[in-house]
Motif scaffolding. Structure first.
Motif, PDB file in Angstrom:
ATOM      1  N   LYS A   1      -7.711  -5.542   7.773  1.00 16.44           N
ATOM      2  CA  LYS A   1      -7.945  -4.588   6.678  1.00 16.44           C
ATOM      3  C   LYS A   1      -6.876  -4.693   5.599  1.00 16.44           C
ATOM      4  O   LYS A   1      -7.156  -4.566   4.405  1.00 16.44           O
ATOM      5  CB  LYS A   1      -7.989  -3.156   7.231  1.00 16.44           C
TER       6      LYS A   1
ATOM      7  N   GLU B   1      -6.842  -5.769  -4.226  1.00 14.29           N
ATOM      8  CA  GLU B   1      -5.888  -5.293  -5.238  1.00 14.29           C
ATOM      9  C   GLU B   1      -5.600  -6.398  -6.249  1.00 14.29           C
ATOM     10  O   GLU B   1      -5.483  -6.158  -7.450  1.00 14.29           O
ATOM     11  CB  GLU B   1      -4.588  -4.847  -4.572  1.00 14.29           C
TER      12      GLU B   1
ATOM     13  N   ARG C   1       0.829  -1.216   0.000  1.00 17.60           N
ATOM     14  CA  ARG C   1       0.000   0.000   0.000  1.00 17.60           C
ATOM     15  C   ARG C   1       0.858   1.259   0.000  1.00 17.60           C
ATOM     16  O   ARG C   1       0.529   2.247  -0.676  1.00 17.60           O
ATOM     17  CB  ARG C   1      -0.902   0.004   1.239  1.00 17.60           C
TER      18      ARG C   1
ATOM     19  N   PHE D   1      -7.162  -5.565   1.749  1.00 16.80           N
ATOM     20  CA  PHE D   1      -6.579  -4.692   0.729  1.00 16.80           C
ATOM     21  C   PHE D   1      -5.794  -5.504  -0.301  1.00 16.80           C
ATOM     22  O   PHE D   1      -5.943  -5.307  -1.517  1.00 16.80           O
ATOM     23  CB  PHE D   1      -5.663  -3.660   1.396  1.00 16.80           C
TER      24      PHE D   1
END
Length: 222
Positions: free
Chosen positions: A210, A218, A168, A214
């Motif tokens: 979380k 993605e 991220r 993610f």
């Protein structure tokens, strides 16, 4: 022609020559500043071109170093995956989950999506130490140990949180992260989804898993 006339004519010739020389000198004086101005402009342009080239070279070098750093951190995570037994935790988790999926499909005839939901609910019960759910899993998998399973889930959630944070924040190379961990993160998230939602709601832990989520999202978006 008398002497006076000759003298006057000579004076006119001298005056004409002086005027011509004055005009030429004035032209040269005007051309000198123009030439110097053009030279300054050329130097300024050349200097700007050099600065632009240096800046572009610096950017290319910066991005190359950044990409090398991303690859290095990605490989560090890959080493941890192997060396710190996260791979073994995932193998244990996936073997058990796959057995539950196959058993659910055989018993109910559900499709993969329906079987995944059912197994996710079962795993959530096991992680809450529901005795009936644990006995049901032991019937299928006699060596099942709920404490070991719970520990494996905690370790995997921690590891994939590291991977998700690294991806991220662009510390790791996104392509390598997707290739190495994308499919695994989705399998883990799908099986744990019921448990994840329960922890977020019942324990008021809104950020639980979380980063795992993610990673999975993605991967599926690519």
């Amino acid at each position: 022609m008398d002497n006076d006339a000759k003298v006057a004519a000579a004076l006119e010739d001298v005056s004409g020559e002086e005027k011509a020389e004055s005009i030429e000198d004035g032209g040269e004086e005007k051309r000198k500043p123009q030439t110097m101005s053009i030279a300054r402009d050329v130097v300024d342009i050349a200097f700007k071109v050099v600065l632009i080239c240096a800046a572009l070279f610096g950017l290319v070098e910066y991005f190359d170093r950044q990409h090398e750093s991303q690859i290095r951190y990605s490989l560090v995570l890959a080493d941890d995956w192997e060396d710190k037994s996260y791979y073994e935790d995932f193998a244990y988790f996936s073997t058990l989950s796959q057995a539950l999926l196959e058993n659910t499909v055989a018993k109910t005839g559900a499709d993969l999506q329906g079987a995944t939901r059912a197994v996710s609910n079962k795993v959530a019960d096991v992680l809450q130490y529901d005795l009936a759910a644990i006995e049901e899993v032991k019937d299928l998998y006699p060596d099942f140990a709920p404490e070991k399973f719970d520990r494996a889930v905690d370790r995997l959630n921690y590891f994939f949180a590291r991977v998700g944070l690294c991806a991220r924040d662009s510390v790791c190379d996104p392509g390598l992260v997707n290739d190495y961990y994308g499919a695994s993160s989705c399998f883990l998230f799908d099986i744990l989804e019921t448990h994840i939602l329960w922890v977020r709601e019942e324990n008021s832990n809104k950020g639980y898993a979380k980063l795992l989520q993610f990673l999975c999202f993605e991967y599926r978006a690519t």
